[in-house]
Scaffold this motif. Sequence first.
Motif, PDB file in Angstrom:
ATOM      1  N   ALA A 148       0.467  -1.061  -0.011  1.00 15.50           N
ATOM      2  CA  ALA A 148      -0.121   0.062   0.101  1.00 15.50           C
ATOM      3  C   ALA A 148       0.937   1.260  -0.029  1.00 15.50           C
ATOM      4  CB  ALA A 148      -0.837   0.104   1.109  1.00 15.50           C
ATOM      5  N   LEU A 149       1.832   1.316   0.648  1.00 14.98           N
ATOM      6  CA  LEU A 149       2.769   2.261   0.860  1.00 14.98           C
ATOM      7  C   LEU A 149       3.543   2.676  -0.408  1.00 14.98           C
ATOM      8  CD1 LEU A 149       4.173   1.998   4.509  1.00 14.98           C
ATOM      9  CD2 LEU A 149       2.531   3.416   3.731  1.00 14.98           C
ATOM     10  N   ALA A 150       3.901   1.529  -1.198  1.00 13.35           N
ATOM     11  CA  ALA A 150       4.682   1.545  -2.379  1.00 13.35           C
ATOM     12  C   ALA A 150       3.719   2.321  -3.406  1.00 13.35           C
ATOM     13  CB  ALA A 150       5.129   0.250  -2.832  1.00 13.35           C
ATOM     14  N   ASN A 151       2.331   2.015  -3.249  1.00 17.04           N
ATOM     15  CA  ASN A 151       1.585   2.680  -4.170  1.00 17.04           C
ATOM     16  C   ASN A 151       1.097   4.296  -3.876  1.00 17.04           C
ATOM     17  OD1 ASN A 151      -0.134   0.908  -6.405  1.00 17.04           O
ATOM     18  ND2 ASN A 151       0.865  -0.316  -4.887  1.00 17.04           N
ATOM     19  N   GLN A 152       1.799   4.755  -2.597  1.00 18.78           N
ATOM     20  CA  GLN A 152       1.590   5.936  -2.112  1.00 18.78           C
ATOM     21  C   GLN A 152       0.058   6.080  -1.635  1.00 18.78           C
ATOM     22  OE1 GLN A 152       3.967   8.289  -2.142  1.00 18.78           O
ATOM     23  NE2 GLN A 152       5.328   6.407  -3.048  1.00 18.78           N
ATOM     24  N   CYS A 153      -0.412   5.076  -1.123  1.00 21.78           N
ATOM     25  CA  CYS A 153      -1.517   5.021  -0.511  1.00 21.78           C
ATOM     26  C   CYS A 153      -1.323   5.642   1.068  1.00 21.78           C
ATOM     27  CB  CYS A 153      -2.082   3.583  -0.353  1.00 21.78           C
ATOM     28  SG  CYS A 153      -2.557   2.884  -1.705  1.00 21.78           S
ATOM     29  N   GLU A 154      -2.578   5.877   1.687  1.00 24.17           N
ATOM     30  CA  GLU A 154      -2.502   6.583   3.185  1.00 24.17           C
ATOM     31  C   GLU A 154      -3.235   5.309   3.776  1.00 24.17           C
ATOM     32  OE1 GLU A 154      -4.598  10.283   3.806  1.00 24.17           O
ATOM     33  OE2 GLU A 154      -4.355  10.705   1.976  1.00 24.17           O
ATOM     34  N   VAL A 155      -2.449   4.611   4.585  1.00 28.67           N
ATOM     35  CA  VAL A 155      -2.758   3.295   5.440  1.00 28.67           C
ATOM     36  C   VAL A 155      -3.456   3.832   6.930  1.00 28.67           C
ATOM     37  CG1 VAL A 155      -1.938   1.242   6.534  1.00 28.67           C
ATOM     38  CG2 VAL A 155      -0.867   2.218   4.363  1.00 28.67           C
ATOM     39  N   ALA A 156      -4.571   3.242   7.216  1.00 28.16           N
ATOM     40  CA  ALA A 156      -5.155   3.363   8.288  1.00 28.16           C
ATOM     41  C   ALA A 156      -4.428   2.941   9.459  1.00 28.16           C
ATOM     42  CB  ALA A 156      -6.554   2.614   8.200  1.00 28.16           C
ATOM     43  N   PRO A 157      -4.603   3.491  10.598  1.00 28.42           N
ATOM     44  CA  PRO A 157      -3.906   3.265  11.832  1.00 28.42           C
ATOM     45  C   PRO A 157      -4.292   2.154  12.539  1.00 28.42           C
ATOM     46  CG  PRO A 157      -5.469   5.236  12.257  1.00 28.42           C
ATOM     47  CD  PRO A 157      -5.388   4.974  10.752  1.00 28.42           C
ATOM     48  N   VAL A 158      -4.894   1.236  12.102  1.00 29.89           N
ATOM     49  CA  VAL A 158      -5.223   0.180  12.902  1.00 29.89           C
ATOM     50  C   VAL A 158      -5.302  -1.123  11.809  1.00 29.89           C
ATOM     51  CG1 VAL A 158      -7.662   0.440  12.547  1.00 29.89           C
ATOM     52  CG2 VAL A 158      -6.893  -1.081  14.506  1.00 29.89           C
ATOM     53  N   VAL A 159      -4.949  -2.290  12.094  1.00 32.07           N
ATOM     54  CA  VAL A 159      -4.927  -3.461  11.373  1.00 32.07           C
ATOM     55  C   VAL A 159      -6.111  -4.443  11.969  1.00 32.07           C
ATOM     56  CG1 VAL A 159      -3.985  -5.784  10.612  1.00 32.07           C
ATOM     57  CG2 VAL A 159      -2.773  -3.522  10.427  1.00 32.07           C
ATOM     58  N   LEU A 160      -7.054  -4.817  11.271  1.00 33.55           N
ATOM     59  CA  LEU A 160      -8.236  -5.636  11.887  1.00 33.55           C
ATOM     60  C   LEU A 160      -7.892  -7.034  11.653  1.00 33.55           C
ATOM     61  CD1 LEU A 160     -11.321  -3.664  10.651  1.00 33.55           C
ATOM     62  CD2 LEU A 160      -9.924  -3.293  12.949  1.00 33.55           C
ATOM     63  N   ALA A 161      -7.980  -7.889  12.612  1.00 32.00           N
ATOM     64  CA  ALA A 161      -7.760  -9.340  12.553  1.00 32.00           C
ATOM     65  C   ALA A 161      -8.849 -10.114  13.286  1.00 32.00           C
ATOM     66  CB  ALA A 161      -6.434  -9.823  13.030  1.00 32.00           C
TER      67      ALA A 161
END
Length: 217
Positions: A148-161
Amino acid sequence: MLEQSRPKLPDQTSIQKWQKIFKDLGAEWEYRGGDACALYTLSGKVSDYYFNSEVISKNPEMLGSLCREGYLPEVQRRNIGVDMVASYPPYGVAFAKALAQELGVGSCFIRSLAYPGFEQQLPGGTRVLVVADDIFSGSSVVKTIKAALANQCEVAPVVLAFANFSGRNSIEGLDIFSVITRRVELSDVSDSPLVARGVRAINAREHWEEFFAPRKA
């Protein structure tokens, strides 16, 4: 990374409800005697505990309810804007699609763990929420985040599992929110005390029903 407002505490009643549902569905197994213990497919390690996310992923109606009741409120509590829900194949796909449907957004996946680029090109600035079935080392999640970061995306501050077995409450600086949180001890087959006393190590996902079969007298 996407900014978030200060979230309220998670709804522990809802988490406890879904913990019970997971157990009642037979998604969790723990050694209570018998002649078999769990062999983990990817790591080749052995444990007296196994969480089978496929039990949840293969039940679309239940998975939809889980997303609505368990994960959607967490996204709303954190006031996170999302354009895409991202995960990895094969085990994160159903979760990502189900949550994306509840959020009314798209879903995307890395091609494979060996080639962790997204199958589709995401525009820069796309707001991405990463989800996982379970987290041990977290390598699959990290590859998804980096894609996601390599695509210059903004990543949400939580990972859901569904479950977090890593012993950590964050990964790559992102919080982890899960229904199940516990430490699971994994050992090499040669070091397993269960195997040493004659308990068979069998592939858990391939022989899941065998773990729940009545033990011979």
